[in-house]
Enzyme design. Sequence first.
Site, PDB file in Angstrom:
ATOM      1  CB  CYS B  50      -1.122  -0.094   1.101  1.00 18.42           C
ATOM      2  SG  CYS B  50      -0.372  -0.494   2.668  1.00 18.42           S
ATOM      3  CB  SER B 110       9.362   1.681   6.279  1.00 21.45           C
ATOM      4  OG  SER B 110       9.716   0.569   5.684  1.00 21.45           O
ATOM      5  CD  GLN B 121       4.330  -5.244   3.035  1.00 13.37           C
ATOM      6  OE1 GLN B 121       5.026  -4.264   3.157  1.00 13.37           O
ATOM      7  NE2 GLN B 121       3.011  -4.976   3.290  1.00 13.37           N
ATOM      8  N   GLY B 190     -13.320   2.317  31.549  1.00 12.87           N
ATOM      9  CA  GLY B 190     -13.941   2.858  30.306  1.00 12.87           C
ATOM     10  C   GLY B 190     -13.567   2.160  29.045  1.00 12.87           C
ATOM     11  CB  ALA B 191     -14.549   1.178  26.269  1.00 11.24           C
ATOM     12  CB  ALA B 195      -8.901   2.454  26.151  1.00 11.28           C
TER      13      ALA B 195
END
Lengths: 272, 425
Positions: B50, B110, B121, B190-191, B195
Amino acid sequence: METLTFKLTLIFYFTTTIVGLIEIFKESKGLSKIILTLSILGFTFHTLNIVIRYFAFGYLPVVGMHHATSFFVWCIIAVFFVIEYKYRISITGSFILPIAFILILVSSTFRRDIFPLPPILQSYWFDIHITLAFVANAAFAIAFAIGIMYLLQEHFLKKKKVSRLFQRLPNLQILDEINYRLISFGFPFLTFAIITGALWAENAWGSYWRWDPKEIWSLVTWITYALILHLRIIRGWQGKKAIIISIIGFISVLFTFFGVNLLLKSLHNFNN
Amino acid sequence: MKIIVLGLNHKTAAVQLREKLAFNNDKLQDAILKIKSLPQIDEVAILSTCNRVELYIYSRNSNNNIVDLIKDFISDFHSIKREEFENSLYCYTDSEAIKHVFKVSSSLDSMIIGEPQILGQMKDAFEFALNKKTTGVILNKLMKKAISTAKRVRTETKISENAVSISFAAVELAKKIFKDLSQKSFMLLGAGEMAELAAKHLVANGVKDVKIANRTYERGCELAKDFNGRAIKFEDFLKELVNTDIVICSTGASHYVLNKTQMQKIMKERKYSPVFLIDISVPRNLDPDINDLDNVYLYNIDDLQKVVDNNILERKKEAEKAEKIIEEEVEKFFKWLSTLDSIPVIISLRQKAEAVKEEELEKFKHKFPHLNKDQLAAIEQLANAITNKLIHSPTVALKEYSEDREVLTEAAKKLFNLNGIEEEY
């Protein structure tokens, strides 16, 4: 031969210190092996030197500041090898060798005369008492170096400085653990050193405890390390504060060792 | 003889162009076989990721038209006008080309220096070409060297060490505080995407005891399944902190959910056992003063970003060391490449010497038929020694890399009358 081996010891510890400092400040890969090799070489000559002295004097060469300090350094390096073998934290040498070198450099400034063992020291207690004390002190010296490493790493983590040294230093928990182990190992030795000392004193001077400066400072050292163990075992302390006390403990060791003999009048001063 | 690299990457072309020129799996085989069938092209491999599209080409004849030929092919194959992509292309030949290949495989080219995926790759790209038989001696050797150079760079420099993403930085820091992550207890408070990613890395690095405290208990239960942990009620998180060593906090609250006094109390209860708090919520959810407490290490998102930035900087410094390694490897490869010219000459020189020796020995045997076995063996030994010694120095001279080797090769052909050397090697 005796002088030559001592000089070689000095030279090797010096080069190791230089390489060690380069490792700390410049941080190039692959230096730790050189440090280990150099310190093994230095230690070999040091051992040789002590063996030669042992046969020349007819007793363990630990009487007089020069010989005592040199033997102290020998014990430190020996304990360092044990720690290196067990934990393989390659950068430890960079912190221990400078301490060893400074001590041996200091020792080289003292008079190096050989004299027959004073009658008062001619006792079977001599080897036992001294070996116990030196092993304890060596363990505390390494605990001190590990403590310094801990405080550095702690500082980096707190201040969020991810320097190259930070990458090289091991984790806090392992440093804390080694520090604790060394103190738990050294403490019984110190305790027995004091007990055998008291027994010997009773034998030689007629009383167990005479509040001699060496005795007082040994007691101070003992109390400091006893406090650490108390806080760690009973109160479950970990980390920074326990480490700081272990550093204070080693300062007390150094004072007991050098300060008492050089600054204060003590019965333990057998040099003159 | 020419090695050519023609391509474009994230630095020279925008994604719109890169995707137009990409050789995706289904197109790759078609393209590689077509290029191989073009005149003058002896070997070819294609790397298409890519971030880059690169063609590696070997041609025995040094003709400048090759590049034009390929450009036309690309234009045809992708139905795109030459003007649209020509300016974004880079083209390297010979030692520059070799150097570029090594830089790519070592991940110096890179987007994030030192990230190792590119090596895999590249291996795939060359293996594909190998399977399709579009590569030969030169490109196969180039691939081998590209891989070994990348490995050398990775072991001799610190280019791939140290985290360069926030979630990895969190794991790296945890490893600098704790000895064994599998013995540590972790709580996700939390989320949120980042995280959860950091939590995933922690679990991948050995953390087993996972607790999830979410304001919506059901969501917590879902996450707990993902991480093989257990959900706890959000209100209970303070109590749980006493038994938690690592916390990632991202609650989305607009205020501090934990202050210094609370944490002080918790620390006392946990007997000052070290704790690592990671606050990736914005606005922050953990009072920054908490960091002042002994054995507490509090990092917010900016702190982690600083760690990452610093690590990237370190990698760039290491890249300079890597360049030197690459220079060395390029030189070695180039030397190997140029010995190829002289190898056929060396071989025929050897063959010629052998032939002369055999012929003379046969004649000798006819002349002196009464000689016994031992005597014959001694004569043979003598003949061997003379031939070997005679061809030794010309062989060494031909093998050695030097400016005038082409002249030497030609001279050798004339001096030893080595006609009929196979051109094909």
